[in-house]
Design an enzyme around this catalytic site. Sequence first.
Site, PDB file in Angstrom:
ATOM      1  NE  ARG A 233      -4.228  -1.518   0.057  1.00  0.00           N
ATOM      2  CZ  ARG A 233      -4.275  -2.583  -0.727  1.00  0.00           C
ATOM      3  NH1 ARG A 233      -3.290  -2.863  -1.551  1.00  0.00           N
ATOM      4  NH2 ARG A 233      -5.338  -3.373  -0.711  1.00  0.00           N
ATOM      5  CG  ASP A 257       1.770  -2.570  -8.249  1.00  0.00           C
ATOM      6  OD1 ASP A 257       1.652  -2.168  -9.430  1.00  0.00           O
ATOM      7  OD2 ASP A 257       0.913  -3.266  -7.679  1.00  0.00           O
ATOM      8  CD  GLU A 262      -2.859   3.095  -5.215  1.00  0.00           C
ATOM      9  OE1 GLU A 262      -1.662   2.834  -5.086  1.00  0.00           O
ATOM     10  OE2 GLU A 262      -3.733   2.218  -5.356  1.00  0.00           O
ATOM     11  CG  HIS A 294      -2.920  -1.076  -6.681  1.00  0.00           C
ATOM     12  ND1 HIS A 294      -3.200  -0.360  -5.552  1.00  0.00           N
ATOM     13  CD2 HIS A 294      -2.995  -2.391  -6.297  1.00  0.00           C
ATOM     14  CE1 HIS A 294      -3.443  -1.184  -4.558  1.00  0.00           C
ATOM     15  NE2 HIS A 294      -3.318  -2.425  -4.981  1.00  0.00           N
TER      16      HIS A 294
END
Length: 336
Positions: A233, A257, A262, A294
């Site tokens: 996260r 990622d 985000e 993600h």
Amino acid sequence: MEILAFGVQADERPLLERAFAGHHDIHCLDVFLTEDTAPIAAGHEAISTSVNAILDARVLRLLAAGGTSMIAQRSTGFNNIDLDVAEELGLTVARVSSYSPYSVAEFAWTLAMAVNRRIVRASGRTREFDFRLDGLMGRDLRGRTAGVLGTGKIGEAFTRIAHGFGMHLLGWDIAENPACVELGMRYVDKDELLAASDLISLHLPLLPATQHLIGRDALRAMKDDAILVNSSRGGLVDTDALVTELRKGRFTGVGLDVYEAEAGLFFLDKSLEPLQDDTLARLVTFPNVLVTSHQAYYTEDAVGQIVDATVRNVDDYAAGRHSENVLVPAAPPGTA
Ligand code: NAD
């Protein structure tokens, strides 16, 4: 029941429609659930949301006022949901408590290897017929040290691959995982792990206790030539502090990622708009940084399991059955 699913990716839609066939009607939307889009849910008893949905108090109240009483979240993490307010409103919230940990662990390794061996730069060069090797030197991983923060399901899968590479294994977690110990992992305190590891990978949930776990001090404790991977996260890493350290020329590579801001960016096409997020804009300019949006979980296997579990969650709700996936145990349907 008719389920309204928010934030459905194009590849995910046929999987959802197939899995729900014969169980419930599903209507898929590509828009994410936010305060602006919440009114679309009016009249739907059950909705399904994805990882970047905003399920804060205001959105939950809008949903409840519109008659929604069940939320089927299509992810493991639920840091985007205000569970206290959901409980207060009598909503049932279910998530997917587990699915292929290999999807995320293998992707974390993909990022680690790509930054270590400069794959993106190499690919760009060969497309330009520039076949020089300058600037593409990486490092063997065999004999180097992998530090795994969070050794649950994904951390264990990551550790198995590190073991396959012949790396020394350090772990940090509130609970030791015997499978990792069997692979030779030594559990140490966080400071020792950060200082001794050549590759650091994060596999922890985002909680108040883990928010900005990798902040200024943690980043400074890391080796200058370490590789950092975050596929958990975004909020685990203080991105501004990371940018400050990257500007000093530190780290062999950083693979991200996930990103703490985000929501509202990842999963969306923003290519025709001026990017308003200066931190992200700066982050992607570093040659040793690789950012993906993600996608670690995004394999046929994992998404298939997520979709099947989501159908089961809605079935359980409709039948008044409790399951381990229920985060907020509301009253059974009809009494909520
Ligand atoms: P898990 O529950 O199996 O493992 C989490 C580990 O973190 C556990 O071993 C737990 O003991 C440890 N932990 C929890 N709180 C801690 C704390 N305060 N300090 C130290 N250790 C702590 O979860 P998992 O399935 O391995 O998933 C890990 C994380 O990966 C998830 O929380 C999620 O945020 C993230 N994730 C990301 C993606 C993606 O697509 N990028 C997909 C799935 C999951």
